[in-house]
Design an enzyme around this catalytic site. Structure first.
Site, PDB file in Angstrom:
ATOM      1  N   PRO A  94       3.619   1.974  10.786  1.00 41.99           N
ATOM      2  CA  PRO A  94       2.548   1.460   9.823  1.00 41.99           C
ATOM      3  C   PRO A  94       1.309   1.065  10.567  1.00 41.99           C
ATOM      4  CG  PRO A  94       4.908   0.423   9.664  1.00 41.99           C
ATOM      5  CD  PRO A  94       4.858   1.258  10.882  1.00 41.99           C
ATOM      6  N   GLU A 121      13.584  -1.834  12.814  1.00 40.06           N
ATOM      7  CA  GLU A 121      12.265  -2.480  13.058  1.00 40.06           C
ATOM      8  C   GLU A 121      11.204  -1.854  13.631  1.00 40.06           C
ATOM      9  OE1 GLU A 121      11.462  -5.140  11.111  1.00 40.06           O
ATOM     10  OE2 GLU A 121      13.679  -4.593  10.200  1.00 40.06           O
ATOM     11  N   ARG A 159       0.411  23.632   5.681  1.00 42.49           N
ATOM     12  CA  ARG A 159      -0.228  24.610   4.817  1.00 42.49           C
ATOM     13  C   ARG A 159      -1.914  25.125   5.145  1.00 42.49           C
ATOM     14  NH1 ARG A 159       0.142  23.282  -0.300  1.00 42.49           N
ATOM     15  NH2 ARG A 159      -2.065  23.668  -0.971  1.00 42.49           N
ATOM     16  N   ASP A 174      -8.425  23.153  -2.092  1.00 43.15           N
ATOM     17  CA  ASP A 174      -7.356  22.088  -2.580  1.00 43.15           C
ATOM     18  C   ASP A 174      -8.296  21.003  -2.822  1.00 43.15           C
ATOM     19  OD1 ASP A 174      -5.418  23.416  -2.730  1.00 43.15           O
ATOM     20  OD2 ASP A 174      -4.431  22.751  -0.754  1.00 43.15           O
TER      21      ASP A 174
HETATM   22  C1  JD8 Z   1       7.992   4.213  11.127  1.00 42.45           C
HETATM   23  C2  JD8 Z   1      10.866   1.634  11.140  1.00 42.45           C
HETATM   24  C3  JD8 Z   1      10.291   0.264   9.198  1.00 42.45           C
HETATM   25  C4  JD8 Z   1       8.504  -1.106  10.289  1.00 42.45           C
HETATM   26  C5  JD8 Z   1       9.635  -3.460   9.197  1.00 42.45           C
HETATM   27  C6  JD8 Z   1      11.064  -2.014   7.602  1.00 42.45           C
HETATM   28  C7  JD8 Z   1       4.416   5.410   8.590  1.00 42.45           C
HETATM   29  N1  JD8 Z   1       3.291   4.397   6.152  1.00 42.45           N
HETATM   30  C8  JD8 Z   1       4.304   3.815   6.471  1.00 42.45           C
HETATM   31  N2  JD8 Z   1       4.973   2.849   6.137  1.00 42.45           N
HETATM   32  N3  JD8 Z   1       5.927   2.412   6.714  1.00 42.45           N
HETATM   33  C9  JD8 Z   1       6.127   3.501   7.765  1.00 42.45           C
HETATM   34  C10 JD8 Z   1       7.111   3.247   8.904  1.00 42.45           C
HETATM   35  C11 JD8 Z   1       7.961   2.291   8.919  1.00 42.45           C
HETATM   36  C12 JD8 Z   1       9.013   2.341   9.856  1.00 42.45           C
HETATM   37  C13 JD8 Z   1       8.774   3.248  10.915  1.00 42.45           C
HETATM   38  C14 JD8 Z   1       7.283   4.066  10.088  1.00 42.45           C
HETATM   39  C15 JD8 Z   1      10.229   2.804  11.740  1.00 42.45           C
HETATM   40  N4  JD8 Z   1      10.133   1.317  10.170  1.00 42.45           N
HETATM   41  C16 JD8 Z   1       9.964  -0.996   9.600  1.00 42.45           C
HETATM   42  C17 JD8 Z   1       8.015  -2.244  10.691  1.00 42.45           C
HETATM   43  C18 JD8 Z   1       8.377  -3.397   9.549  1.00 42.45           C
HETATM   44  N5  JD8 Z   1       9.801  -1.997   8.525  1.00 42.45           N
HETATM   45  C19 JD8 Z   1       4.904   4.391   7.604  1.00 42.45           C
HETATM   46  N6  JD8 Z   1       4.164   6.459   9.141  1.00 42.45           N
END
Ligand code: JD8
Length: 248
Positions: A94, A121, A159, A174
């Site tokens: 994220p 996490e 793609r 696209d």
């Molecule tokens: C990797 C663990 C979950 C993240 C607690 C539950 C991408 N656009 C996006 N949204 N979320 C992710 C993503 C979430 C992930 C992981 C990517 C590894 N989590 C955790 C921290 C807070 N949650 C993503 N690309």
């Protein structure tokens, strides 16, 4: 293109990668996706991949050693290089830069790609600091892990690899490649429950149809995604059309 995906949930990739565009690209030898189970690169009896966070806080994070060892195993022989450029080692997180068509295009120019999917996490920070070359997020919403995000990236990237799309489809038209949303499309019947297909599309006048398509793309983008118009390539007349519609 060779894509290596690191994950604790290899099963999540089986069905998507065996279907549609992924399967076609693989069958045509344009794509080779290898999914690696990070758990296979542990050495202890219980195959431990995660642990508690220093300083406390909720949940577990992925330990660094199995992630480093998986990447080392798959890049052995050509450690991190493909000809004269590096192999992108991408962590889905994220906290990454927001994925876009531009990033897809950039990644599609490499012959290899490594995608690391965390879960729980997240991943020990040293993976991001000392192993990864790029951190990407697919959008501002919370996923449970990087797996679905990595599939989104593989789809968008392949793609753009020459030969993956048939001659009918083409990545250049696209939406998001042109910077405009797509125009509305219709098929038979011409009248369904009294809802009719726009007359111009039945006219057979190809020049007029092309104009209508373009105008629909522009008006629709203005209405639904005005932010996209900043980057779209418009002619002088099209810019005037947008200005007139903005006034109205
Ligand atoms: C990797 C663990 C979950 C993240 C607690 C539950 C991408 N656009 C996006 N949204 N979320 C992710 C993503 C979430 C992930 C992981 C990517 C590894 N989590 C955790 C921290 C807070 N949650 C993503 N690309």
């Amino acid at each position: 293109m060779q894509i290596d995906i690191l994950t604790l949930f290899p099963q999540m990739f089986q069905s998507p990668l065996g279907t549609g565009i992924f399967k076609r690209a693989t069958d045509r030898n344009l794509l080779d996706v290898k999914v690696h189970n990070i758990r296979d690169y542990t050495h202890d009896k219980h195959h431990t991949v995660d642990d508690y966070t220093y300083g406390g806080g909720a949940g577990m994070v992925l330990k660094p050693e199995p992630v480093f060892e998986t990447v080392e195993a798959i890049t052995a022989g050509a450690p991190g290089r493909e000809g004269d450029s590096h192999v992108p080692i991408v962590l889905l997180t994220p906290q990454g830069r927001l994925f876009s068509q531009e990033i897809a295009l950039e990644l599609s120019k490499h012959s290899r790609l490594v995608l690391i999917c965390g879960h729980y996490e997240g991943v020990d920070e040293r993976v991001g600091e000392h192993l990864v070359t790029d951190e990407i997020s697919i959008g501002d919403y919370v996923l449970s892990g990087g797996e679905l995000a990595s599939l989104v990236i593989v789809d968008a990237v392949i793609r753009l690899v020459p030969g993956v799309l048939g001659s009918e489809e083409s990545a250049v038209d696209d939406s998001h490649a042109t910077g405009l949303l797509e125009y509305p499309q219709y098929t038979r019947p011409p009248d369904y429950k009294g809802w009719t297909v726009p007359e111009v599309l039945l006219s057979g006048n190809h020049a007029q149809i092309a104009r209508w398509h373009r105008e629909q793309s522009i008006t629709r983008t203005l209405k639904r995604r005005p932010d996209l118009l900043k980057k779209a390539k418009l002619t002088t007349e099209e810019k005037q059309l947008v200005d007139r519609l903005r006034q109205a």
